[in-house]
Design a protein around this motif. Structure first.
Motif, mmCIF file in Angstrom:
data_model
loop_
_atom_site.group_PDB
_atom_site.id
_atom_site.type_symbol
_atom_site.label_atom_id
_atom_site.label_comp_id
_atom_site.label_asym_id
_atom_site.label_seq_id
_atom_site.Cartn_x
_atom_site.Cartn_y
_atom_site.Cartn_z
ATOM 1 N N ALA A 196 0.827 -1.049 -0.057
ATOM 2 C CA ALA A 196 -0.130 0.147 -0.065
ATOM 3 C C ALA A 196 0.916 1.202 0.029
ATOM 4 O O ALA A 196 0.487 2.299 0.678
ATOM 5 N N ASN A 197 1.873 1.250 -0.682
ATOM 6 C CA ASN A 197 2.855 2.285 -0.870
ATOM 7 C C ASN A 197 3.621 2.723 0.638
ATOM 8 O O ASN A 197 3.875 4.085 0.685
ATOM 9 N N HIS A 198 3.649 1.855 1.359
ATOM 10 C CA HIS A 198 4.382 2.221 2.775
ATOM 11 C C HIS A 198 5.490 0.891 3.010
ATOM 12 O O HIS A 198 4.882 -0.210 2.694
ATOM 13 N N ASP A 199 6.315 1.461 3.547
ATOM 14 C CA ASP A 199 7.369 0.465 4.238
ATOM 15 C C ASP A 199 6.881 0.231 5.631
ATOM 16 O O ASP A 199 6.753 0.960 6.480
ATOM 17 N N LEU A 200 6.810 -1.263 5.814
ATOM 18 C CA LEU A 200 6.159 -1.945 6.699
ATOM 19 C C LEU A 200 7.538 -2.664 7.575
ATOM 20 O O LEU A 200 7.962 -3.388 7.058
ATOM 21 N N ARG A 201 7.534 -2.389 8.760
ATOM 22 C CA ARG A 201 8.500 -3.562 9.650
ATOM 23 C C ARG A 201 7.908 -3.865 10.803
ATOM 24 O O ARG A 201 7.368 -3.347 11.752
ATOM 25 N N LEU A 202 7.633 -5.189 10.838
ATOM 26 C CA LEU A 202 6.798 -6.168 11.779
ATOM 27 C C LEU A 202 7.486 -6.786 12.715
ATOM 28 O O LEU A 202 8.783 -7.374 12.126
ATOM 29 N N ALA A 203 7.651 -6.549 13.872
ATOM 30 C CA ALA A 203 8.488 -7.204 15.029
ATOM 31 C C ALA A 203 8.073 -8.611 14.896
ATOM 32 O O ALA A 203 6.436 -8.867 14.672
ATOM 33 N N GLN A 204 8.820 -9.597 15.242
ATOM 34 C CA GLN A 204 8.573 -11.137 15.325
ATOM 35 C C GLN A 204 9.277 -11.560 16.650
ATOM 36 O O GLN A 204 10.005 -10.999 17.235
ATOM 37 N N ASP A 205 8.323 -12.284 17.358
ATOM 38 C CA ASP A 205 8.792 -12.989 18.532
ATOM 39 C C ASP A 205 8.562 -14.575 18.763
ATOM 40 O O ASP A 205 7.538 -14.993 19.440
ATOM 41 N N TRP A 206 9.210 -15.397 17.805
ATOM 42 C CA TRP A 206 8.681 -16.783 17.635
ATOM 43 C C TRP A 206 9.205 -17.451 19.100
ATOM 44 O O TRP A 206 8.251 -18.291 19.384
ATOM 45 N N LYS A 207 10.071 -17.034 19.695
ATOM 46 C CA LYS A 207 10.532 -17.668 20.936
ATOM 47 C C LYS A 207 9.675 -17.585 22.044
ATOM 48 O O LYS A 207 9.213 -18.636 22.927
ATOM 49 N N ASN A 208 8.734 -16.543 22.383
ATOM 50 C CA ASN A 208 7.822 -16.313 23.359
ATOM 51 C C ASN A 208 6.590 -16.531 22.962
ATOM 52 O O ASN A 208 5.730 -16.964 23.658
ATOM 53 N N LEU A 209 6.092 -16.268 21.715
ATOM 54 C CA LEU A 209 4.669 -16.308 21.355
ATOM 55 C C LEU A 209 4.358 -17.464 20.295
ATOM 56 O O LEU A 209 3.225 -17.552 19.741
ATOM 57 N N GLY A 210 5.616 -17.744 19.522
ATOM 58 C CA GLY A 210 5.215 -18.835 18.633
ATOM 59 C C GLY A 210 4.697 -18.527 17.197
ATOM 60 O O GLY A 210 4.894 -17.421 16.853
ATOM 61 N N VAL A 211 3.636 -19.165 16.841
ATOM 62 C CA VAL A 211 3.041 -18.973 15.660
ATOM 63 C C VAL A 211 2.139 -17.593 15.331
ATOM 64 O O VAL A 211 1.974 -17.045 14.477
ATOM 65 N N ALA A 212 1.805 -16.901 16.782
ATOM 66 C CA ALA A 212 0.932 -15.975 16.778
ATOM 67 C C ALA A 212 1.874 -14.698 16.694
ATOM 68 O O ALA A 212 1.515 -13.463 16.352
ATOM 69 N N ALA A 213 3.184 -14.758 16.359
ATOM 70 C CA ALA A 213 4.041 -13.459 16.474
ATOM 71 C C ALA A 213 5.144 -13.732 15.208
ATOM 72 O O ALA A 213 6.227 -13.190 15.405
ATOM 73 N N VAL A 214 4.839 -14.240 14.132
ATOM 74 C CA VAL A 214 5.565 -14.408 13.133
ATOM 75 C C VAL A 214 4.840 -14.154 11.851
ATOM 76 O O VAL A 214 3.649 -14.504 11.811
ATOM 77 N N VAL A 215 5.504 -13.483 10.775
ATOM 78 C CA VAL A 215 4.777 -13.363 9.572
ATOM 79 C C VAL A 215 4.987 -14.407 8.465
ATOM 80 O O VAL A 215 5.851 -15.140 8.328
ATOM 81 N N TRP A 216 3.492 -15.120 8.443
ATOM 82 C CA TRP A 216 3.539 -16.300 7.527
ATOM 83 C C TRP A 216 3.312 -16.039 6.101
ATOM 84 O O TRP A 216 2.721 -14.881 5.951
ATOM 85 N N ASP A 217 3.607 -16.748 5.171
ATOM 86 C CA ASP A 217 3.255 -16.570 3.714
ATOM 87 C C ASP A 217 1.940 -16.306 3.346
ATOM 88 O O ASP A 217 1.636 -15.362 2.382
ATOM 89 N N ALA A 218 0.873 -16.769 4.122
ATOM 90 C CA ALA A 218 -0.436 -16.416 3.760
ATOM 91 C C ALA A 218 -0.870 -15.048 3.850
ATOM 92 O O ALA A 218 -1.668 -14.361 3.267
ATOM 93 N N ALA A 219 -0.090 -14.370 4.912
ATOM 94 C CA ALA A 219 -0.471 -13.035 5.218
ATOM 95 C C ALA A 219 0.291 -12.261 4.210
ATOM 96 O O ALA A 219 -0.313 -11.289 3.765
ATOM 97 N N VAL A 220 1.444 -12.517 3.621
ATOM 98 C CA VAL A 220 1.971 -11.756 2.617
ATOM 99 C C VAL A 220 1.107 -11.785 1.292
ATOM 100 O O VAL A 220 1.037 -10.966 0.593
#
Length: 221
Positions: A27-51
């Motif tokens: 959407a013409n914006h640079d996005l930087r998403l924090a990830q935290d697999w170690k503490n929150l697992g699948v809820a805190a990483v960007v999966w291909d389906a979201a992309v």
């Protein structure tokens, strides 16, 4: 999204999920998403389906401007954040996940949306099938879900939630990787209540995007 424990010896294909952040441009914006697999697992990483969901939204196949939208199982919030930029002005986006992921999700929303955009966004707790009375029935124009079809125990409450949120004109978009037969079973369950069609397929990531609209209720003759 469900929370899973961190596994130190992950396979190489999952190594990108263990990065502390992931960067995208939508959407013409640079996005930087924090990830935290170690503490929150699948809820805190960007999966291909979201992309892929974000890619599909950018194609303009679905009318977005000014719509009332809700994202289920938002995780990092990539889809909801991108959708916010695409449907403004006059939009309202509700970005939801389970309670343990909300602080993390809220931080990503705040970091990636300008202050004026944040006024149109609500980050809210939603466990499928529970507390649905907090969400007005049939209110939303658009329901989004990326990689939320993978735990069989959640299928019935997810369907219950979709039925509650959707009116006859609501559009549901689900981005899914079909991994197991149970995933196909969910689509069969969905088709009992919704008209479902595949509207996009991203071959490289093996992600399908399905569009669903509520079927009219049958009336006894």
């Amino acid at each position: 999204m469900a929370l899973v424990p961190y596994v130190e010896n992950s396979i190489p294909a999952l190594s990108k999920l263990q990065n502390s952040s992931a960067q995208f441009r939508f959407a013409n914006h640079d996005l930087r998403l924090a990830q935290d697999w170690k503490n929150l697992g699948v809820a805190a990483v960007v999966w291909d389906a979201a992309v892929v969901m974000c890619m599909y939204l950018e194609l303009g196949k679905v009318e977005l401007h000014g719509k009332l939208a809700i994202e289920l199982g938002a995780g990092t919030g990539l889809v909801g954040i991108s959708a916010t930029f695409l449907i403004l002005p006059g939009a309202e986006v509700t970005i939801t996940d389970r309670e343990p992921a909300l602080d993390f999700l809220s931080a990503n929303v705040k970091a990636n949306l300008p202050t004026d955009c944040q006024r149109s966004v609500v980050v809210s707790e939603l466990t499928w099938g529970k507390g649905l009375e907090r969400y007005p029935p049939s209110r939303f124009d658009l329901v989004l879900g990326a990689d939320i079809v993978y735990l069989e125990d959640t299928f019935v409450p997810l369907l219950q939630t979709l039925e509650h949120l959707c009116s006859d004109t609501t559009v549901v978009l689900l981005a899914c990787k079909i991994r197991y037969e149970r995933d196909r079973n969910f689509l069969s369950m969905l088709k009992l209540r919704f008209k479902v069609e595949e509207v996009y397929y991203e071959k490289q990531r093996d992600i399908h995007v399905y569009k669903a609209c509520k079927l009219p209720r049958r009336r006894d003759l």
